[in-house]
Scaffold this motif. Structure first.
Motif, PDB file in Angstrom:
ATOM      1  N   SER A  56       0.826  -1.209   0.000  1.00  0.00           N
ATOM      2  CA  SER A  56       0.000   0.000   0.000  1.00  0.00           C
ATOM      3  C   SER A  56       0.859   1.257   0.000  1.00  0.00           C
ATOM      4  CB  SER A  56      -0.951   0.001   1.196  1.00  0.00           C
ATOM      5  OG  SER A  56      -0.219  -0.007   2.399  1.00  0.00           O
ATOM      6  N   GLN A  57       2.037   1.213   0.610  1.00  0.00           N
ATOM      7  CA  GLN A  57       2.957   2.354   0.547  1.00  0.00           C
ATOM      8  C   GLN A  57       3.491   2.529  -0.871  1.00  0.00           C
ATOM      9  OE1 GLN A  57       5.907   1.416   3.469  1.00  0.00           O
ATOM     10  NE2 GLN A  57       4.692   2.206   5.176  1.00  0.00           N
ATOM     11  N   SER A  58       3.726   1.427  -1.567  1.00  0.00           N
ATOM     12  CA  SER A  58       4.242   1.503  -2.929  1.00  0.00           C
ATOM     13  C   SER A  58       3.177   1.952  -3.915  1.00  0.00           C
ATOM     14  CB  SER A  58       4.793   0.141  -3.361  1.00  0.00           C
ATOM     15  OG  SER A  58       5.829  -0.255  -2.505  1.00  0.00           O
ATOM     16  N   VAL A  59       1.925   1.512  -3.683  1.00  0.00           N
ATOM     17  CA  VAL A  59       0.836   1.869  -4.585  1.00  0.00           C
ATOM     18  C   VAL A  59       0.480   3.344  -4.445  1.00  0.00           C
ATOM     19  CG1 VAL A  59      -1.615   1.454  -5.030  1.00  0.00           C
ATOM     20  CG2 VAL A  59      -0.081  -0.465  -4.723  1.00  0.00           C
ATOM     21  N   LYS A  60       0.495   3.871  -3.220  1.00  0.00           N
ATOM     22  CA  LYS A  60       0.252   5.295  -2.921  1.00  0.00           C
ATOM     23  C   LYS A  60      -1.078   5.794  -3.456  1.00  0.00           C
ATOM     24  CE  LYS A  60       5.137   6.324  -2.933  1.00  0.00           C
ATOM     25  NZ  LYS A  60       6.216   6.607  -3.829  1.00  0.00           N
ATOM     26  N   GLY A  61      -2.121   5.008  -3.361  1.00  0.00           N
ATOM     27  CA  GLY A  61      -3.451   5.469  -3.755  1.00  0.00           C
ATOM     28  C   GLY A  61      -3.721   5.458  -5.243  1.00  0.00           C
ATOM     29  N   GLU A  62      -2.750   5.087  -6.063  1.00  0.00           N
ATOM     30  CA  GLU A  62      -2.958   5.082  -7.516  1.00  0.00           C
ATOM     31  C   GLU A  62      -3.737   3.854  -7.960  1.00  0.00           C
ATOM     32  OE1 GLU A  62       0.807   5.416  -9.420  1.00  0.00           O
ATOM     33  OE2 GLU A  62       1.369   7.179  -8.262  1.00  0.00           O
TER      34      GLU A  62
END
Length: 139
Positions: A56-62
């Protein structure tokens, strides 16, 4: 503990042996990219949560993250320096039993490079070797 079943049929389960390849949950179904296990093993609930946090940190809401495994097997342990007998130990943690080919995580809405980078960080946390996989083309 974060991930654990609401109720189970039996209080303590036997160890069992993980044999064969995954016949269910072995293809990318919800997202575009996935992380696939290459060896059998057990993944604890804490490890699944650590992978979720990193992803989820890597995806960052995208994009959207999907977790395809759930810890439903109880793993017990007897305290150290305890004499023989006295029954089975208390539940130490909950684990997901993983066969080779099982999809662990999926992500959608990301480019291949971003998904590959995110899953490389997640695979570093996993106790089983994993590989990056894409969705199969539909006919």
């Amino acid at each position: 503990m974060a991930l654990m079943p609401k109720r189970v049929k039996f209080r303590k389960s036997q160890k069992g042996r993980v044999r064969g390849n995954a016949t269910r949950g072995n293809y990318v179904a919800f997202g575009e990219w996935g992380l696939q296990a290459l060896a059998p093993g057990r993944i604890s609930a804490q490890t699944i949560e650590a992978g979720r946090v990193v992803a989820s940190q890597s995806v960052k809401g995208e994009g959207k993250l999907f977790i395809r495994i759930f810890p439903q097997k109880s793993v017990t342990a007897i305290p150290a320096e305890t004499r023989m007998g006295k029954g089975k130990g208390e539940i130490e943690y909950w684990a997901a039993v993983v066969k080779p080919g099982t999809i662990l995580y999926e992500v959608s809405g990301l480019s291949e490079e971003a998904a590959r980078a995110a899953f490389a960080r997640v695979a570093h946390k996993m106790p089983v070797p994993c590989r990056f996989i894409g969705r199969r083309p539909t006919i």
